[in-house]
Design an enzyme around this catalytic site. Structure first.
Site, PDB file in Angstrom:
ATOM      1  N   CYS A   9       0.926  -1.318   0.246  1.00  0.00           N
ATOM      2  CA  CYS A   9       0.009   0.382  -0.002  1.00  0.00           C
ATOM      3  C   CYS A   9       0.893   1.393  -0.280  1.00  0.00           C
ATOM      4  O   CYS A   9       2.218   1.015   0.149  1.00  0.00           O
ATOM      5  CB  CYS A   9      -0.744   0.549   0.770  1.00  0.00           C
ATOM      6  SG  CYS A   9      -2.222   1.502   0.868  1.00  0.00           S
ATOM      7  N   ASP A 132      -6.547  -3.638  11.453  1.00  0.00           N
ATOM      8  CA  ASP A 132      -4.632  -2.972  11.765  1.00  0.00           C
ATOM      9  C   ASP A 132      -4.643  -2.439  13.506  1.00  0.00           C
ATOM     10  O   ASP A 132      -5.580  -2.561  13.667  1.00  0.00           O
ATOM     11  CB  ASP A 132      -5.046  -1.066  10.571  1.00  0.00           C
ATOM     12  CG  ASP A 132      -3.391  -0.420  10.294  1.00  0.00           C
ATOM     13  OD1 ASP A 132      -2.775  -1.236  11.260  1.00  0.00           O
ATOM     14  OD2 ASP A 132      -3.760   0.343   9.841  1.00  0.00           O
TER      15      ASP A 132
END
Length: 218
Positions: A9, A132
């Protein structure tokens, strides 16, 4: 035998992107969140998206974006998925998926077992849940990409249903342990493959993907 899928990412340049694709990244993430050092404009992302082609799934990361914001991005940038990385509710998550007709990843901040349990409220709204680390309490903290991890056994002790990814503080040196401890079938990395904040390192990307793919998906 399937291997663990990995998402790189915050890609911003062609060299890092090509390294990720060559090493077998399953997902490529573009960040559309201006406060982030990894942010790209729709025009910049469009060129990178063309480079990806059909070699990986192209994901657009947005944070509490309006429908107008999302439509503006999609008008210029070919994407295969959207990643909602803000405080979007299950209702908003479902509405984005319905409105734009793209699969959705919903990022969820984790610090305790209760956070894992409450994530179930998003199961029907999102295609993939991304677990996360909860952002640290500091002025420069972002919704993600803070190089912070959480207790991976929280996921092993309370295995989420459906598709999910593990993120938060992952690096080439700890990703194999994280996969084994959490039971993850997919992982997501951003800061863990950077030589400086926002600058991806092709060698670090290659090392991360090699480490992640060294284990079969459980």
């Amino acid at each position: 035998m399937s291997v663990v899928a990995a998402k790189i990412c915050g890609i911003r340049d062609p060299e890092a992107l090509e390294a990720a694709l060559a090493a077998g990244a399953a997902y490529i993430g573009f960040v559309f969140f201006p406060p982030s050092p990894r942010a790209v404009t729709p025009a910049e992302a469009a060129a990178l998206s063309e480079q990806v082609g059909r070699r990986a799934i192209r994901v657009g990361l947005i944070v509490n974006a309006t429908d107008v914001d999302i439509a503006t991005i999609l008008a210029e940038t070919p994407l295969d998925m959207l990643q909602l990385h803000g405080s979007e509710t299950p209702e908003r998550t479902a509405a984005v998926r319905r409105r734009f007709g793209l699969p959705v990843i919903k990022a969820l901040p984790i610090a305790t077992a209760a956070d894992v349990t409450s994530a179930a409220s998003y199961r029907d709204a999102a295609d993939i849940l991304l677990f996360d680390a909860k952002p640290p309490n500091r002025p420069d903290a972002l919704p993600g990409g803070n190089a912070e991890s959480f207790d991976w056994t929280l996921l092993a002790d309370n295995p989420p249903s459906g598709e999910w990814m593990l993120s938060g503080g992952l690096t080439a040196s700890n990703v194999a342990e994280a996969i084994q401890m959490s039971g993850a079938h997919a992982v997501d990395v951003s800061s863990g493959v950077e030589r400086s904040r926002g600058k991806k390192d092709p060698a670090m990307i290659e090392a991360f993907l090699k480490a992640a793919q060294s284990l079969p998906a459980s």
